[in-house]
Write a protein that holds these residues in place. Structure first.
Motif, short mmCIF file in Angstrom:
data_model
loop_
_atom_site.label_atom_id
_atom_site.label_comp_id
_atom_site.label_asym_id
_atom_site.label_seq_id
_atom_site.Cartn_x
_atom_site.Cartn_y
_atom_site.Cartn_z
N GLU A 82 50.71 67.26 169.70
CA GLU A 82 50.48 66.76 168.35
C GLU A 82 50.13 65.30 168.51
N VAL A 83 48.84 65.07 168.54
CA VAL A 83 48.28 63.78 168.91
C VAL A 83 48.84 62.62 168.09
N LEU A 84 48.85 62.78 166.80
CA LEU A 84 49.19 61.66 165.93
C LEU A 84 50.60 61.16 166.14
N PHE A 87 51.06 59.68 169.73
CA PHE A 87 50.44 58.37 169.96
C PHE A 87 51.05 57.29 169.07
N GLU A 113 51.58 57.81 180.32
CA GLU A 113 51.03 56.50 179.96
C GLU A 113 51.01 55.53 181.13
N HIS A 117 47.51 53.89 182.85
CA HIS A 117 47.13 52.50 183.06
C HIS A 117 46.88 52.17 184.54
N ARG A 127 40.14 59.44 177.43
CA ARG A 127 39.21 59.06 176.36
C ARG A 127 38.27 60.22 176.05
N PHE A 130 40.16 62.96 174.21
CA PHE A 130 40.43 62.61 172.82
C PHE A 130 39.17 62.72 171.98
N SER A 131 38.05 62.33 172.57
CA SER A 131 36.83 62.40 171.79
C SER A 131 36.41 63.87 171.62
N GLU A 132 36.70 64.69 172.62
CA GLU A 132 36.45 66.13 172.47
C GLU A 132 37.35 66.74 171.39
N GLU A 133 38.58 66.26 171.38
CA GLU A 133 39.53 66.75 170.38
C GLU A 133 39.03 66.41 168.98
N MET A 134 38.54 65.20 168.85
CA MET A 134 37.97 64.78 167.59
C MET A 134 36.78 65.66 167.22
N TYR A 135 35.97 65.94 168.22
CA TYR A 135 34.81 66.80 168.02
C TYR A 135 35.23 68.17 167.50
N PHE A 137 37.85 68.90 165.94
CA PHE A 137 38.34 68.71 164.58
C PHE A 137 37.22 68.63 163.56
N LEU B 84 31.52 60.58 167.37
CA LEU B 84 31.21 61.52 168.43
C LEU B 84 29.93 61.17 169.16
N PHE B 87 30.26 57.76 171.05
CA PHE B 87 31.07 57.80 172.26
C PHE B 87 30.49 58.72 173.31
N LYS B 88 29.97 59.84 172.87
CA LYS B 88 29.47 60.82 173.82
C LYS B 88 28.00 60.61 174.13
N ARG B 127 42.14 51.84 170.45
CA ARG B 127 42.94 53.06 170.56
C ARG B 127 43.65 53.34 169.25
N PHE B 130 41.15 54.51 166.65
CA PHE B 130 40.71 55.88 166.88
C PHE B 130 41.80 56.87 166.49
N SER B 131 43.03 56.50 166.77
CA SER B 131 44.08 57.44 166.41
C SER B 131 44.28 57.47 164.89
N MET B 134 41.58 59.70 163.61
CA MET B 134 42.00 61.08 163.80
C MET B 134 42.99 61.49 162.71
N TYR B 135 43.90 60.58 162.41
CA TYR B 135 44.89 60.83 161.38
C TYR B 135 44.22 61.11 160.04
N PHE B 137 41.31 62.17 159.55
CA PHE B 137 40.65 63.46 159.67
C PHE B 137 41.59 64.63 159.47
N LYS B 138 42.71 64.56 160.15
CA LYS B 138 43.67 65.65 160.03
C LYS B 138 44.17 65.75 158.59
#
Lengths: 198, 198
Positions: A82-84, A87, A113, A117, A127, A130-135, A137, B84, B87-88, B127, B130-131, B134-135, B137-138
Motif C-alpha cells: 500500500e504505497v501511500l 511512503f 530504504e 540509498h 523509480r 513507481f512510475s509503472e504503478e502510476m501507469y 493506476f 508517465l 518520466f518514461k 518523491r 510524486f507520492s 499518486m495519492y 489519483f487513488k
DNA sequence: TAAAACACTTGACTTATGACAAGAAAACAC
DNA sequence: GTGTTTTCTTGTCATAAGTCAAGTGTTTTA
C-alpha cells in the motif's frame, strides 16, 4: 521456483548486478497467509511490503455505505504494497487480505530504504516501478470510464483469468464497479455466446 | 504575485534552502497559452513541465468511441505535467490544453533532472510530490466508485469552484464520468434545493 | 455429519442514465 | 455588428444497472 529466481525476476533491472540481487534477496523473509487472513488492516501503518510467490490477495476500502470495495487483486510475482501509507507513514485507508492460502517474501521498508540509498540500481528500479504503478493506476481509472462493465470483465478475464477463477464473484463485482447481481447477469450473457470475445 | 513567490510556494520543502529555491526559480521561463491552445498533444513526448500561475488547463484522452474525456483540471499553482510520458519518455496518451488564457512557468525536464541529482532536497521534494500525486489519483479513482455523480459534482464544486465557473459543462461532465445532459439535470436538481449541500 | 454460512443465480420491479433531437442563449469570428 | 458556432437546457424514449428477495448449491466449521 526457489527464492532467488523470484527475487531476480521481480527486481530485474539493467543496473542491478548479481551481487546486488543476492543482497536484496537475503533480506526477504518467507511469510504465509491463510485464506481470509489480513496482511494490513485499515488504520494500520505498514512497515514492510511483500512479494507474492503463490496465491491471490486483494486490497479493499469501505465506501460511504460501509460496503467493501475491492481496489486491487495481487497476483503471482506482484508487489503486495500500500504505497501511500508506506511512503507517507500514515494509517492506511486500504486493507489487504489473502483470498487463498498465499506464500510471500516480506521485506522491512526501513531495510529497503537503506539499500535504496546505497545501491544506485535499486533507486532506479524503484523509480521505474513507481512510475509503472502510476501507469497501471491511470490505465485502470481510465478504463473505469471508457469501457462497459462487460468489457471490463472480459479484459480482466483475458489478462488475469486466475482472478476470475479464484476470487468470489462479489469481490470481482466491486472491483469492476458493478453489483454482484449485475456481474452474474453479465456472465450469463457471455456464456450464451452473444458477446464477441474480440 | 511575482515569480519567486510562486516558485517558493510550489517547491516548499524543509530541505530546500533559499539558495536552492533561487537556483530552481532561475530555471523557470515564462510562457503563455491562449484559450484552446495545446501545451501537449497526444503522441508527443513532453520535454518539460509547467507551473500554472493563472488560468485553467485540462488534460484529456480519447475513449474507444473517439469522445474526449477530461482526466484532470489543472488549477492555480499546480504542476501541469503528464507524468508517465515525461518520466518514461514515451508518446503521451493524454493531451493538455488551456481552457482559459493562462500564464505559466516552464522548466525543461533535463534541467530539472540535473538539479534533481545535485540538490538532495529537490529529490526529496520530488518523491513527496510524486507520492502526493499518486495519492490524489487513488482518491479520485476511489471517488469514482463510491460517490454518486451528484456527490462528485458537489465535491468538485466545494474544492474547486473555479473549475465549475470556468470550464464548459461538457468537460466537467466527462471529468465526472457522466454525459452533459445528465450533469445539466444534476445541476437543476441541486438548484431546486432538493439536495443538501452537507 | 448436521447446521450454518457463503456463493451464485434468477425474477420482478424501480431508478438512474444514456441517446437523440430541438431550441434558446451566449460567445466568438470576421 | 451580424452570422456562425458553441453552450446549455429540456423533452421523449430506450436501456443499463440497482434493489430486494427467494431459492439452490457449495463450503466451512464445530
Amino acid at each position: 521456483m526457489e527464492k532467488s529466481k523470484i527475487i531476480h525476476n521481480v527486481y530485474a533491472h539493467p543496473l542491478l548486478t548479481e551481487e546486488d540481487l543476492s543482497l536484496i534477496s537475503s533480506l526477504h523473509q518467507e511469510v504465509y497467509f491463510s485464506k481470509g487472513e489480513y496482511y494490513l488492516s485499515k488504520g494500520e501503518k505498514p512497515e514492510s511490503y511483500l512479494i507474492l510467490q503463490s496465491g491471490l490477495m486483494r486490497s479493499f476500502v469501505y465506501d460511504y455505505n460501509g460496503n467493501d470495495v475491492t481496489t486491487h487483486f495481487f497476483t503471482k510475482h506482484q508487489l503486495v504494497i500500500e504505497v501511500l501509507s508506506l511512503f507517507k507513514q500514515m494509517p492506511s485507508e486500504e486493507s489487504i487480505q489473502a483470498m487463498t492460502d498465499s506464500k510471500c517474501w516480506k521485506i522491512d521498508f526501513n531495510v529497503f530504504e537503506n539499500l535504496f540509498h546505497t545501491i544506485p540500481g535499486l533507486s532506479e528500479w524503484g523509480r521505474t516501478w513507481f512510475s509503472e504503478e502510476m501507469y497501471r493506476f491511470k490505465q485502470r481509472s481510465l478504463e473505469m470510464k471508457t469501457l462497459s462493465a462487460t468489457d471490463r470483465y472480459l479484459k480482466l478475464l483475458k489478462n488475469h483469468p486466475e482472478v476470475i477463477l479464484q476470487a468470489p464473484l462479489k469481490h470481482i463485482a466491486t472491483y469492476l464497479g458493478v453489483t454482484d447481481t449485475s456481474l452474474s447477469r453479465i456472465r450469463k450473457e457471455i456464456s450464451k455466446g452473444d458477446i464477441p470475445l474480440k
